[in-house]
Design an enzyme around this catalytic site. Structure first.
Site, short mmCIF file in Angstrom:
data_model
loop_
_atom_site.label_atom_id
_atom_site.label_comp_id
_atom_site.label_asym_id
_atom_site.label_seq_id
_atom_site.Cartn_x
_atom_site.Cartn_y
_atom_site.Cartn_z
CG LEU A 30 -1.63 -1.19 1.23
CD1 LEU A 30 -2.46 -1.08 2.38
CD2 LEU A 30 -2.62 -1.36 0.05
CG HIS A 34 -3.22 1.36 -2.25
ND1 HIS A 34 -1.97 1.09 -2.36
CD2 HIS A 34 -3.77 0.44 -3.16
CE1 HIS A 34 -1.66 0.34 -3.33
NE2 HIS A 34 -2.91 -0.14 -3.87
N GLY A 143 -9.74 3.95 -7.86
CA GLY A 143 -9.06 5.10 -8.04
C GLY A 143 -9.11 5.34 -9.52
P1 AMP Z 1 -4.09 -2.08 -6.67
O1 AMP Z 1 -3.67 -2.41 -5.47
O2 AMP Z 1 -2.96 -1.40 -7.54
O3 AMP Z 1 -5.13 -3.16 -7.14
O4 AMP Z 1 -5.01 -0.67 -6.50
C1 AMP Z 1 -6.14 -0.73 -5.62
C2 AMP Z 1 -7.05 0.46 -5.70
O5 AMP Z 1 -6.17 1.66 -5.37
C3 AMP Z 1 -7.57 0.67 -7.07
O6 AMP Z 1 -8.84 1.08 -7.15
C4 AMP Z 1 -6.53 1.62 -7.51
O7 AMP Z 1 -7.30 2.42 -8.78
C5 AMP Z 1 -6.24 2.56 -6.39
N1 AMP Z 1 -5.07 3.27 -6.84
C6 AMP Z 1 -3.82 2.71 -7.12
N2 AMP Z 1 -3.00 3.56 -7.30
C7 AMP Z 1 -3.48 5.08 -7.14
C8 AMP Z 1 -3.14 6.24 -6.93
N3 AMP Z 1 -1.92 6.73 -7.33
N4 AMP Z 1 -4.14 7.12 -6.71
C9 AMP Z 1 -5.40 6.75 -6.38
N5 AMP Z 1 -5.90 5.52 -6.35
C10 AMP Z 1 -4.92 4.61 -6.63
#
Ligand code: AMP
Length: 276
Positions: A30, A34, A143
């Protein structure tokens, strides 16, 4: 914060909660992006449930599943003050032997990431549908960083009548504009420097748009031109598409999505801006 892994424990605990429940699905490792989703859920819901699961079905055979970064202890420390319940199911819990049911969204999952990563969104929609069924949240937080994922999940929620509000949170960035991503740890110092070109390229195209340019090909050309100025990058796609359908545009009339996927060495980075 309670940390659970089995489905039975999750169900029991979830249904003992009164009030609204917000779910933040993640693959762990994270970062502030996140955490911004978790904080938003904290602000809007009575209870916050975070899932941490590196979903094998959304990785292609040549992708980075085995080496995807993981640090559960650190993740738990980071979310402890913000989260009521964290669910960390194993792959066996999510996909037991004999598993054979999939959720697949069609047109909006086909271009861009869908074209470059066959099967990716089928894995995403299947796991998100399973998380929605397991947790039964009132709201789920995603995100804007993964813009097509948001479009595909919204479509799934509409089509399958999930009674869940999808909340989209802005992309959290490093001070130099690089979108935060668990994959940024793969970059060495020189590549990390080069990686700012995604933000610079999107910003240059947005500037043209703000100056009145509505020819989508000109915006794609500007993004490609800026990316080409950085020798360490190898663009995979550069897009100026309709925000809802993700079809490539000729002329920008309503809301549009500028997006790109770029290799820097072996690391694949994506980023996007919304226009209008
Ligand atoms: P992940 O762990 O990469 O599957 O991401 C989990 C959630 O966090 C997803 O909804 C992503 O779009 C969101 N997320 C990842 N990176 C970012 C970021 N830099 N800004 C905002 N949300 C993010």
């Amino acid at each position: 914060m309670r940390s659970l892994s089995t489905l039975d424990e999750l169900r029991k605990t979830r249904f003992s909660l009164d009030g609204t429940v917000g779910l933040v699905p993640t693959m762990g490792f994270l970062h502030d992006g996140h955490l911004s989703l978790i904080r938003r859920a904290r602000d809007e819901c009575d209870h916050v449930i975070v899932s941490i699961f590196v979903n094998p079905t959304q990785f292609g055979p040549k992708e980075d599943l085995a080496k995807y970064p993981r640090d559960l202890e650190r993740d738990l420390r980071l979310i402890e003050p913000l989260t009521d319940l964290v669910w960390t199911p194993s792959a066996e819990i999510m996909y037991p032997t004999g598993y054979q049911t999939w959720v697949e969204v069609e047109a909006v999952a086909r271009p861009l990431e869908g074209a470059m990563r066959p099967g990716h969104f089928k894995g995403v929609t299947t796991v998100v549908a399973k998380l929605f069924n397991a947790v039964q949240p009132h709201k789920a937080y995603f995100g804007q960083k993964d813009a097509q994922q948001v479009a595909v999940i919204r479509q799934m929620v509409r089509d399958l009548n999930f009674p869940i509000e999808i909340v989209v949170c802005p992309t959290t960035r490093e001070p130099d504009g690089l979108a935060m991503s668990s994959r940024n740890v793969y970059l060495d110092a020189e590549q990390r420097q080069a990686a700012t070109v995604l933000f610079r390229s999107l910003s240059a195209a947005k500037e043209l748009f703000e100056a009145g340019e509505r020819d989508a090909e000109k915006l794609r050309g500007k993004m490609k031109e800026v990316l080409a100025s950085e020798p360490l990058t190898e663009p995979q796609y550069v897009s100026c598409a309709d925000y809802d359908t993700l079809e490539e545009l000729t002329e920008i009339k309503g809301k549009a999505l500028l997006s790109m996927a770029v290799f820097i060495g072996k690391t694949r980075l994506i980023d996007n801006f919304v226009l209008g």
